[in-house]
Design a protein around this motif. Structure first.
Motif, PDB file in Angstrom:
ATOM      1  N   GLY A   1       0.796  -1.212   0.000  1.00 48.16           N
ATOM      2  CA  GLY A   1       0.000   0.000   0.000  1.00 48.16           C
ATOM      3  C   GLY A   1       0.828   1.262   0.000  1.00 48.16           C
ATOM      4  O   GLY A   1       0.564   2.210  -0.742  1.00 48.16           O
ATOM      5  N   ALA A   2       1.864   1.322   0.843  1.00 50.14           N
ATOM      6  CA  ALA A   2       2.701   2.519   0.911  1.00 50.14           C
ATOM      7  C   ALA A   2       3.430   2.753  -0.403  1.00 50.14           C
ATOM      8  O   ALA A   2       3.586   3.891  -0.852  1.00 50.14           O
ATOM      9  CB  ALA A   2       3.688   2.393   2.064  1.00 50.14           C
ATOM     10  N   GLU A   3       3.890   1.667  -1.051  1.00 49.74           N
ATOM     11  CA  GLU A   3       4.611   1.814  -2.308  1.00 49.74           C
ATOM     12  C   GLU A   3       3.698   2.318  -3.416  1.00 49.74           C
ATOM     13  O   GLU A   3       4.113   3.118  -4.257  1.00 49.74           O
ATOM     14  CB  GLU A   3       5.237   0.478  -2.691  1.00 49.74           C
TER      15      GLU A   3
ATOM     16  N   LEU B   1      -6.342   6.585  -7.676  1.00 51.27           N
ATOM     17  CA  LEU B   1      -5.321   7.608  -7.467  1.00 51.27           C
ATOM     18  C   LEU B   1      -4.762   8.138  -8.780  1.00 51.27           C
ATOM     19  O   LEU B   1      -4.321   9.291  -8.857  1.00 51.27           O
ATOM     20  CB  LEU B   1      -4.189   7.036  -6.608  1.00 51.27           C
ATOM     21  N   ASP B   2      -4.791   7.322  -9.823  1.00 51.96           N
ATOM     22  CA  ASP B   2      -4.291   7.759 -11.121  1.00 51.96           C
ATOM     23  C   ASP B   2      -5.293   8.676 -11.824  1.00 51.96           C
ATOM     24  O   ASP B   2      -4.902   9.668 -12.443  1.00 51.96           O
ATOM     25  CB  ASP B   2      -3.985   6.530 -11.983  1.00 51.96           C
TER      26      ASP B   2
ATOM     27  N   MET C   1      -6.069  -8.228   4.923  1.00 53.30           N
ATOM     28  CA  MET C   1      -4.892  -7.628   4.304  1.00 53.30           C
ATOM     29  C   MET C   1      -5.273  -6.526   3.323  1.00 53.30           C
ATOM     30  O   MET C   1      -4.613  -5.487   3.257  1.00 53.30           O
ATOM     31  CB  MET C   1      -4.074  -8.705   3.598  1.00 53.30           C
ATOM     32  N   GLN C   2      -6.329  -6.731   2.560  1.00 54.42           N
ATOM     33  CA  GLN C   2      -6.750  -5.717   1.598  1.00 54.42           C
ATOM     34  C   GLN C   2      -7.211  -4.445   2.297  1.00 54.42           C
ATOM     35  O   GLN C   2      -6.845  -3.334   1.902  1.00 54.42           O
ATOM     36  CB  GLN C   2      -7.873  -6.270   0.709  1.00 54.42           C
ATOM     37  N   VAL C   3      -8.006  -4.588   3.352  1.00 52.36           N
ATOM     38  CA  VAL C   3      -8.490  -3.410   4.075  1.00 52.36           C
ATOM     39  C   VAL C   3      -7.331  -2.648   4.701  1.00 52.36           C
ATOM     40  O   VAL C   3      -7.259  -1.408   4.639  1.00 52.36           O
ATOM     41  CB  VAL C   3      -9.516  -3.827   5.152  1.00 52.36           C
ATOM     42  N   LYS C   4      -6.395  -3.374   5.279  1.00 50.17           N
ATOM     43  CA  LYS C   4      -5.248  -2.729   5.926  1.00 50.17           C
ATOM     44  C   LYS C   4      -4.384  -1.991   4.906  1.00 50.17           C
ATOM     45  O   LYS C   4      -4.013  -0.824   5.111  1.00 50.17           O
ATOM     46  CB  LYS C   4      -4.426  -3.779   6.656  1.00 50.17           C
ATOM     47  N   GLU C   5      -4.028  -2.659   3.798  1.00 53.78           N
ATOM     48  CA  GLU C   5      -3.135  -2.049   2.826  1.00 53.78           C
ATOM     49  C   GLU C   5      -3.810  -0.910   2.072  1.00 53.78           C
ATOM     50  O   GLU C   5      -3.167   0.097   1.756  1.00 53.78           O
ATOM     51  CB  GLU C   5      -2.634  -3.109   1.847  1.00 53.78           C
ATOM     52  N   CYS C   6      -5.099  -1.028   1.761  1.00 56.92           N
ATOM     53  CA  CYS C   6      -5.803   0.056   1.076  1.00 56.92           C
ATOM     54  C   CYS C   6      -5.894   1.290   1.972  1.00 56.92           C
ATOM     55  O   CYS C   6      -5.722   2.417   1.504  1.00 56.92           O
ATOM     56  CB  CYS C   6      -7.202  -0.410   0.666  1.00 56.92           C
ATOM     57  N   THR C   7      -6.151   1.072   3.263  1.00 52.44           N
ATOM     58  CA  THR C   7      -6.202   2.206   4.191  1.00 52.44           C
ATOM     59  C   THR C   7      -4.834   2.856   4.328  1.00 52.44           C
ATOM     60  O   THR C   7      -4.717   4.090   4.383  1.00 52.44           O
ATOM     61  CB  THR C   7      -6.708   1.737   5.560  1.00 52.44           C
ATOM     62  N   SER C   8      -3.781   2.049   4.365  1.00 55.19           N
ATOM     63  CA  SER C   8      -2.426   2.600   4.450  1.00 55.19           C
ATOM     64  C   SER C   8      -2.086   3.412   3.209  1.00 55.19           C
ATOM     65  O   SER C   8      -1.436   4.463   3.297  1.00 55.19           O
ATOM     66  CB  SER C   8      -1.416   1.473   4.642  1.00 55.19           C
TER      67      SER C   8
ATOM     68  N   LEU D   1      -4.216   5.035   1.222  1.00 52.16           N
ATOM     69  CA  LEU D   1      -4.970   6.286   1.250  1.00 52.16           C
ATOM     70  C   LEU D   1      -4.453   7.231   2.325  1.00 52.16           C
ATOM     71  O   LEU D   1      -4.501   8.456   2.161  1.00 52.16           O
ATOM     72  CB  LEU D   1      -6.456   5.985   1.466  1.00 52.16           C
ATOM     73  N   LEU D   2      -3.965   6.676   3.442  1.00 50.87           N
ATOM     74  CA  LEU D   2      -3.390   7.523   4.487  1.00 50.87           C
ATOM     75  C   LEU D   2      -2.142   8.232   3.981  1.00 50.87           C
ATOM     76  O   LEU D   2      -1.975   9.441   4.183  1.00 50.87           O
ATOM     77  CB  LEU D   2      -3.062   6.675   5.717  1.00 50.87           C
TER      78      LEU D   2
END
Length: 602
Positions: free
Chosen positions: A170-172, A303-304, A335-342, A344-345
């Motif tokens: 997510g961060a990448e 995001l694009d 995992m999807q919820v965590k990485e997607c939130t990260s 967007l954060l």
């Protein structure tokens, strides 16, 4: 094993002993292939040792009289295994349990012990298994019939996560998508002093202001407005109005106000098409030219696509429907919820664009997904409301930029949510002149956050029926305690009466300031005497029947006086805290419940 000199034996006996030892050794090796392989690997582990064994075997073959130091010196009858290749394993790979590297072997060939010869190598990318509770999101390393955290039975489910996941995290993803948005600074970001950070910043204009009565109610809960770069999570039951709330909020932000000009706001939905969202906006009479709708579930695509708009705010409905391509599993898993939130954060923090997320809730009322989701975001809002009531309450359970004591009151109408100017009106029924109708009604003053509510409590005592208790809006334990105090300390014969308690409009009393009003309503119904409609009650009841003061007494009394009440019953100990207030109202200070009954009903 050791065998002594056999030179004194005859030649025939020498050869017979030699053949017996060789036969015994070959039989043992044939019975245990892993044992044979281990011995062969040990024998070939060192070139010097290997050469010595071969030399000893050659001498023994020609001279049986030589002392036999080890019967393992003989070559096995089976074909020897091939030499291990140099590149069969990575040299920097860590050895398995029970393995070691031969120090004097330049090729670092592994030597397996006899007990680990059959150990299988763990494959790269093997999935890691954990057990996750579907109710509270607690994670454990093994399965439990009952969740250790929330004590729910049968909610622990198996969750498999790949150890090596391809693609970007997510961060990448957010880092890559936002890199072209921001100007590149020479040398990167460096720490700055607090004075430099706040230099030239006007705190009143820093937040995004929300106009209108609706905007003021939402801004109250957020702490004064929308903070740029914040990540806000909005939860609530299905159908309570989460999408309606954020669609109206998007329209207000896009229209601008006195502090900011109109700016684009993008509303992304993973559950509805843009035509469905447009139909709802038309029904709510929303016609903003700067409000853009988009339907997608791919975070990278979202995001694009929004890059060309440079929006003032981004709304994602909902976080359980979006996904990242590089993360294993379908949309909505942990995992999807965590990485997607990260993702967007990080997007919000780097671009300074506020992001609003809608989160689904479980049966227990908690937001679905991992518990860390509420720790990642900056603010968590809950939209509450009874199923058959048109009123909605917006609460803040977490807010990094304001107080969590604030409360917003709305009413659901055909055109969306409307702010309630005087929240106390929704908790009061029409005052009838007939005293029989007013029997069993008492007014309590409740403080929720920074808001003061005057609510009405109804009680019904039916004598001669089965002694049952039915309570709505009041905690069962608190109601039973008040009834017991009335029977013991006030002398009311409530043992054979059916008692029903209800709080108007579905409001739930969680503080003790409503104890006195509950007791007054029960006494009014049991004695069949009406309470005057201009009397309010504030106070906590102890087990001895004494009245105790509650917090914010001055604020409660002022709110009652503004609504036109002429009398207010409070504990005697609280009179000093309101002595300096200039109130057009009579304050009745009482020490016990029995004293209250004597004043009101005699």
């Amino acid at each position: 094993m050791q065998i002594g000199p056999i030179s004194h034996l005859p030649q025939s006996l020498k050869m017979q002993s030699f053949r017996s030892l060789l036969h015994l050794k070959n039989n043992i090796l044939l019975l245990s292939k892993p044992f044979e392989k281990s011995l062969l690997s040990i024998r070939r582990s060192s070139d010097s040792t290997n050469q010595a064994w071969k030399e000893e075997a050659r001498v023994l073959s020609s001279d049986p009289d030589r002392v036999l130091s080890s019967w393992d010196a003989f070559e096995p009858s089976a074909e020897p295994a091939k030499e291990p290749e140099e590149n069969s394993r990575d040299e920097d790979e860590k050895p398995r349990i029970g393995e070691k590297l031969v120090a004097n072997n330049p090729r670092k060939v592994r030597v397996s012990s006899l007990f680990t010869a059959g150990t299988r190598r763990r494959k790269a990318g093997k999935e890691r298994v954990s057990w996750v509770c579907g109710q509270c999101g607690a994670t454990s390393g093994q399965w439990w019939g009952t969740c250790p955290a929330c004590q729910k039975v049968g909610t622990v489910k198996r969750f498999a996560e790949a150890a090596e996941v391809g693609g970007s995290r997510g961060a990448e993803v957010s880092e890559e998508k936002v890199r072209l948005w921001l100007p590149q600074r020479a040398g990167g970001a460096v720490p700055q002093s607090l004075e430099e950070v706040n230099k030239g910043r006007n705190q009143t204009e820093w937040r995004i202001q929300l106009s209108g009565l609706f905007g003021m109610e939402v801004a109250r809960v957020l702490g004064g407005g929308v903070v740029p770069g914040s990540l806000v999570l909005v939860g609530g039951d299905p159908g309570v109005g989460k999408s309606t709330l954020l669609l109206q909020l998007a329209a207000i932000i896009s229209q601008g106000n006195n502090f900011s000009a109109p700016a684009p706001v993008i509303y992304v939905s993973g559950e509805e098409s843009i035509e469905q969202i447009g139909n709802r906006a038309d029904r709510m009479r929303i016609a903003s030219a700067d409000l853009f709708l988009y339907s997608s579930t791919d975070i990278e695509d979202i995001l694009d696509k929004i890059q060309a708009f440079s929006p003032q705010a981004l709304i994602v409905d909902s976080i359980q429907t979006v996904y990242l391509k590089g993360i294993t599993g379908s949309a909505g898993n942990i995992m999807q919820v965590k990485e997607c939130t990260s993702a967007l954060l990080r997007f919000a923090k780097q671009t300074n664009i506020p992001v609003f997320l809608i989160g689904h809730v479980t049966k227990s009322g908690d937001i679905a997904g991992p518990r860390m989701l509420e720790h990642i975001v900056d603010a968590v809002l809950y939209l509450e409301g009874e199923r058959y009531s048109s009123y909605r309450l917006l609460r803040s359970v977490k807010n990094r930029f304001g107080s969590t004591d604030e409360l917003g009151v709305f009413e659901m109408s055909e055109s969306g949510l409307e702010a309630v100017a005087n929240p106390s009106e929704i908790f009061l029924t029409e005052q009838y002149s007939d005293s029989e109708i007013l029997a069993g009604l008492a007014v309590a003053v409740i403080v929720d956050g920074s808001r003061t509510f005057v609510i009405e409590i109804q009680a019904l005592c039916a004598s001669g029926s089965s002694p049952i208790r039915h309570v709505e809006g009041v905690r069962d334990g608190r109601a039973n305690m008040i009834i017991a105090v009335l029977m013991k300390q006030a002398g009311l014969k409530l043992q054979d009466s059916a008692i029903f308690l209800n709080v108007v409009s579905g409001f739930k009393i969680t503080e003790t300031a409503g104890d006195l009003a509950i007791a007054a309503a029960i006494c009014s119904s049991f004695l069949e005497l009406a309470i005057p409609h201009d009397v309010a009650f504030i106070g906590e009841i102890g087990l001895g029947g004494e009245l105790r003061a509650v917090s914010r007494m001055d604020k409660r009394v002022i709110a009652v006086a503004k609504l036109g009440y002429k009398k207010c019953v409070i504990p005697k100990t609280a009179e000093k805290s309101i002595a300096g207030l200039n109130l057009d109202m009579t304050i009745l200070g009482c020490r016990t419940v029995k004293e209250v009954i004597n004043i009101i009903f005699h």
